[in-house]
Scaffold this active site. Structure first.
Site, PDB file in Angstrom:
ATOM      1  N   LYS A  31       0.822  -1.213   0.000  1.00  0.00           N
ATOM      2  CA  LYS A  31       0.000   0.000   0.000  1.00  0.00           C
ATOM      3  C   LYS A  31       0.858   1.266   0.000  1.00  0.00           C
ATOM      4  O   LYS A  31       0.521   2.249  -0.654  1.00  0.00           O
ATOM      5  CB  LYS A  31      -0.947   0.014   1.199  1.00  0.00           C
ATOM      6  CG  LYS A  31      -0.292   0.189   2.549  1.00  0.00           C
ATOM      7  CD  LYS A  31      -1.305   0.267   3.654  1.00  0.00           C
ATOM      8  CE  LYS A  31      -0.648   0.468   5.009  1.00  0.00           C
ATOM      9  NZ  LYS A  31       0.106   1.717   5.116  1.00  0.00           N
ATOM     10  N   THR A  32       1.983   1.236   0.732  1.00  0.00           N
ATOM     11  CA  THR A  32       2.853   2.413   0.754  1.00  0.00           C
ATOM     12  C   THR A  32       3.433   2.670  -0.630  1.00  0.00           C
ATOM     13  O   THR A  32       3.507   3.810  -1.092  1.00  0.00           O
ATOM     14  CB  THR A  32       3.988   2.223   1.774  1.00  0.00           C
ATOM     15  OG1 THR A  32       3.417   1.984   3.063  1.00  0.00           O
ATOM     16  CG2 THR A  32       4.876   3.449   1.827  1.00  0.00           C
ATOM     17  N   ASP A 216      -4.090   7.419   4.034  1.00  0.00           N
ATOM     18  CA  ASP A 216      -3.572   6.107   4.396  1.00  0.00           C
ATOM     19  C   ASP A 216      -4.397   5.526   5.551  1.00  0.00           C
ATOM     20  O   ASP A 216      -4.956   6.270   6.363  1.00  0.00           O
ATOM     21  CB  ASP A 216      -2.102   6.251   4.809  1.00  0.00           C
ATOM     22  CG  ASP A 216      -1.412   4.916   4.959  1.00  0.00           C
ATOM     23  OD1 ASP A 216      -1.915   3.908   4.436  1.00  0.00           O
ATOM     24  OD2 ASP A 216      -0.347   4.866   5.613  1.00  0.00           O
ATOM     25  N   GLU A 217      -4.453   4.197   5.642  1.00  0.00           N
ATOM     26  CA  GLU A 217      -5.121   3.484   6.749  1.00  0.00           C
ATOM     27  C   GLU A 217      -6.544   3.998   6.984  1.00  0.00           C
ATOM     28  O   GLU A 217      -6.935   4.346   8.093  1.00  0.00           O
ATOM     29  CB  GLU A 217      -4.298   3.630   8.047  1.00  0.00           C
ATOM     30  CG  GLU A 217      -2.862   3.174   7.938  1.00  0.00           C
ATOM     31  CD  GLU A 217      -2.703   1.652   7.943  1.00  0.00           C
ATOM     32  OE1 GLU A 217      -3.716   0.946   7.815  1.00  0.00           O
ATOM     33  OE2 GLU A 217      -1.557   1.182   8.066  1.00  0.00           O
ATOM     34  N   GLN A 247      -7.782  -5.257   9.005  1.00  0.00           N
ATOM     35  CA  GLN A 247      -6.747  -4.755   9.913  1.00  0.00           C
ATOM     36  C   GLN A 247      -7.247  -3.598  10.782  1.00  0.00           C
ATOM     37  O   GLN A 247      -6.454  -2.815  11.306  1.00  0.00           O
ATOM     38  CB  GLN A 247      -5.516  -4.326   9.120  1.00  0.00           C
ATOM     39  CG  GLN A 247      -4.856  -5.470   8.347  1.00  0.00           C
ATOM     40  CD  GLN A 247      -3.571  -5.051   7.678  1.00  0.00           C
ATOM     41  OE1 GLN A 247      -2.528  -4.889   8.308  1.00  0.00           O
ATOM     42  NE2 GLN A 247      -3.637  -4.863   6.369  1.00  0.00           N
ATOM     43  N   ARG A 551       2.223 -10.401  10.714  1.00  0.00           N
ATOM     44  CA  ARG A 551       3.503  -9.723  10.949  1.00  0.00           C
ATOM     45  C   ARG A 551       4.666 -10.635  10.566  1.00  0.00           C
ATOM     46  O   ARG A 551       5.797 -10.180  10.391  1.00  0.00           O
ATOM     47  CB  ARG A 551       3.675  -9.328  12.434  1.00  0.00           C
ATOM     48  CG  ARG A 551       2.648  -8.363  13.024  1.00  0.00           C
ATOM     49  CD  ARG A 551       2.422  -7.149  12.179  1.00  0.00           C
ATOM     50  NE  ARG A 551       1.293  -7.354  11.289  1.00  0.00           N
ATOM     51  CZ  ARG A 551       1.024  -6.602  10.228  1.00  0.00           C
ATOM     52  NH1 ARG A 551       1.848  -5.620   9.900  1.00  0.00           N
ATOM     53  NH2 ARG A 551      -0.032  -6.827   9.466  1.00  0.00           N
TER      54      ARG A 551
END
Length: 636
Positions: A31-32, A216-217, A247, A551
């Protein structure tokens, strides 16, 4: 701009021309990369003026990293119009336009400590007993209403019971005093920015300045932030939102993953692009994580495909108790760190760190505790240990001063009990029993409110302290162990490879190897999610499990204990429902007991033990004998 380093879905998202765009970005799906490439594409290919682009994030660290990467990719020296957190953006907006909502441009921002001090004074002046209604509880309720864009007037109209009538009264006084101090709290930054942008002239001016909004997010936005982004997008609707409902783990901060769905309702012309390729984890990890989170019914979940190998199965360790769990996990972490690889131990609550810290210190292994204080450095733990230190040595001034800071009355009650009754208890009672009595006679728990998330964490730390203290026979033994633990500073080494943190603190991080521990009902999922209302809370716990599992890049180990010390007593545990949601084909049972079952050579089952050998099953020494005594292994 070339797109050969983007996959097909990423390229579609990056090169979206105009109008609203929702990018459903699963864990580790890049995504970044999509955000920074989209900014670079807008500047380089669409010839957008960089000053008209705003990138909104939830942390300054994320904003800084993206800003640097965008600058490295672009040929122009011009920086984008804004890159930073929602609160930073709102603070800048209010410096310029805040006067229209009655805010002096030289206003100050009260941090958490400032707000708590202000609230304490208000409760005192309004004669509200802080034991019955804590400052933190009022601040949390007011914060939630602000984030939901509930006004003071609305709160007063909806106050149909005693608590909310009291909250409305306190809120009015709280806001008046902020105004007199020419101050705002963090929530006011959002609320007042929304008020400012509802002014049509100002909105038009801001929309001309910032024409491309990237967020973002997005699953972590609250109602105020959703409204803010809608106003910033204006009539152009040039908003790019990146998020993943699976998430969403911050509802306690007011975040609402349903804002992703609300985007579709707000923008009928919304383009949605999913990013199903995962660049972080093995397929085994992804499949196991999906098998858990897909049990949620209130939101869709992307099924991710790994771009790397299938990988090993998920390791499952069944521990006898919390000590066995810590010994096994720390031993595996030692082997990993010896290979100079990073590893993380993830747990649901901060209180769980204690067993792992103790085991790491025993083994003289350096570690990093991320996002929290070491167990024996936490205020509530230090308070109660101070009482025990004073019992052990009545001349000890440091502990007495700490106790007196808790309140003269508490210190007096304690002294009366200490000198009239405690001598016999010191001689005969265990430290765990003494601590329980201290907690009761001093009414120490009155300091905490179970409606406050931070207080819940403190209560969990107290329960863990009672549990560990109950394992020692004397006060002196316990204090010596705690002091020796406190004196070790190896955990502060910045090059330590072993990382300890809560799952919330691990959001956004990744590690080659991960251990998710304490998978028991009441521990994870947390007991509050089970007792307080059901489906929504359990679904957030499940999303938290998904975040924890994803993670891991290469290897994931999950563990649970058959029994655990809780409230000073040992209780049998029920394995977490999340374990049952992972298909057995994806799991591999590990540990010494499993090595015993599968060992190909009898010699592998024995450790040297003088002139004989011993068999160890998990942490138990089962027997001691010569090898000949164990010829018939299959009959065990």
């Amino acid at each position: 701009m070339e797109g050969n380093n983007l996959n097909a879905e990423q390229l579609i998202a990056v090169t979206h021309r105009e109008g609203p765009l929702l990018v459903l970005a699963g864990a580790g799906s890049g995504k970044t990369r999509v955000l920074i490439h989209r900014v670079a594409w807008l500047i380089k290919e669409k010839h957008v003026d960089p000053s008209t682009i705003a990138l909104l994030t939830f942390t300054n660290k994320a904003a800084g990293e993206m800003k640097e990467r965008i600058k490295k990719m672009g040929e122009k020296k011009n920086e984008i119009g804004f890159s930073g957190t929602f609160h930073t953006f709102c603070a800048k907006l209010l410096r310029k336009y805040g006067s229209i909502v009655g805010l002096n441009p030289h206003y100050v921002i009260f941090d958490t400590g400032d707000c708590e001090s202000l609230m304490k004074n208000i409760l005192k002046d309004l004669s509200i007993d802080p034991k019955q209604s804590k400052p933190g509880m009022f601040l949390a309720l007011i914060s939630k209403m602000k984030n939901d864009l509930v006004t003071q007037k609305m709160a007063e109209e909806r106050a149909h019971d005693y608590l909310y009538r009291q909250v409305a009264k306190v809120w009015r006084e709280y806001q008046d005093r902020l105004r007199k101090n020419n101050a705002v709290d963090f929530d006011d930054l959002l609320v007042k920015a929304v008020e400012v942008l509802k002014n049509k002239e100002i909105q038009k001016e801001v929309n001309e300045q910032l024409q491309w909004i990237l967020v973002d997010e997005y699953q972590d936005t609250n109602k105020a932030q959703f409204e803010l982004t809608k106003l910033l997008a204006g009539d152009r609707h040039n908003i790019t939102a990146v998020g993943d409902a699976a998430q969403a783990i911050y509802s306690f901060r007011g975040a609402d993953y349903r804002n992703l769905r609300l985007l579709e309702e707000t923008y009928p012309d919304l383009t949605t692009v999913g990013l199903p390729k995962n660049y972080r984890s093995t397929q085994s990890i992804l499949d196991a994580a999906y098998s858990v989170v897909s049990n949620n019914v209130n939101h869709p979940t992307l099924k991710l495909s790994a771009t790397r190998e299938v990988g090993q199965k998920i390791n499952l360790y069944e521990a006898q108790d919390e000590k066995d769990e810590a010994k096994f996990v720390v031993e595996q972490c030692r082997k990993i760190s010896d290979r100079d690889e990073e590893v993380a131990i993830l747990y649901r609550t901060n209180a769980q760190s204690r067993a792992f810290e103790d085991e790491l210190l025993k083994r003289d292994l350096p570690y990093k505790l991320i996002g929290g204080l070491r167990f024996y450095n936490r205020a509530e733990v230090k308070d109660l240990v101070a009482y025990l230190r004073l019992i052990n040595n009545s001349e000890e001034d440091v502990s007495r001063q700490r106790i007196e800071k808790l309140g003269k009355r508490k210190a007096a009650v304690f002294d009366d009990w200490l000198f009239r009754q405690a001598k016999e208890k010191i001689a005969n009672g265990q430290p765990g029993e003494l601590l329980e009595e201290i907690v009761n006679i001093t009414n120490y728990l009155d300091r905490f409110d179970e409606r406050d998330e931070e207080d819940v964490a403190r209560l969990e730390n107290i329960n863990e302290l009672l549990a560990v203290a109950s394992e020692y026979e004397t006060v002196g033994q316990f204090l010596e162990s705690a002091a020796l633990s406190e004196s070790d500073i190896k955990q502060h080494r910045s090059n330590a490879k072993i990382n300890l943190m809560t799952i919330h603190a691990a959001k956004g991080l990744e590690f080659p190897e991960v251990f998710v521990v304490g998978l028991e009902e009441g521990m994870f999922p947390h007991s509050r999610s089970m007792f307080e209302g059901g489906k929504e809370e359990i679904e957030e716990e499940r999303r938290l499990m998904y975040v924890a599992m994803t993670r891991a890049k290469e290897n994931l180990t999950i563990s649970f204990a058959r029994s655990r010390l809780i409230f000073g007593g040992r209780h049998q545990s029920i394995p977490s429902r999340f374990l049952a949601e992972i298909p057995e084909i994806l799991l591999k049972k590990v540990g010494l007991s499993r090595q015993f079952e599968k060992a190909e050579k009898k010699e592998d089952l024995f450790d040297e033990y003088g002139d004989k050998k011993r068999i160890i099953v998990q942490d138990w020494e089962v027997a001691e004998a010569s090898k000949e005594d164990f010829d018939d292994i299959d009959n065990w």
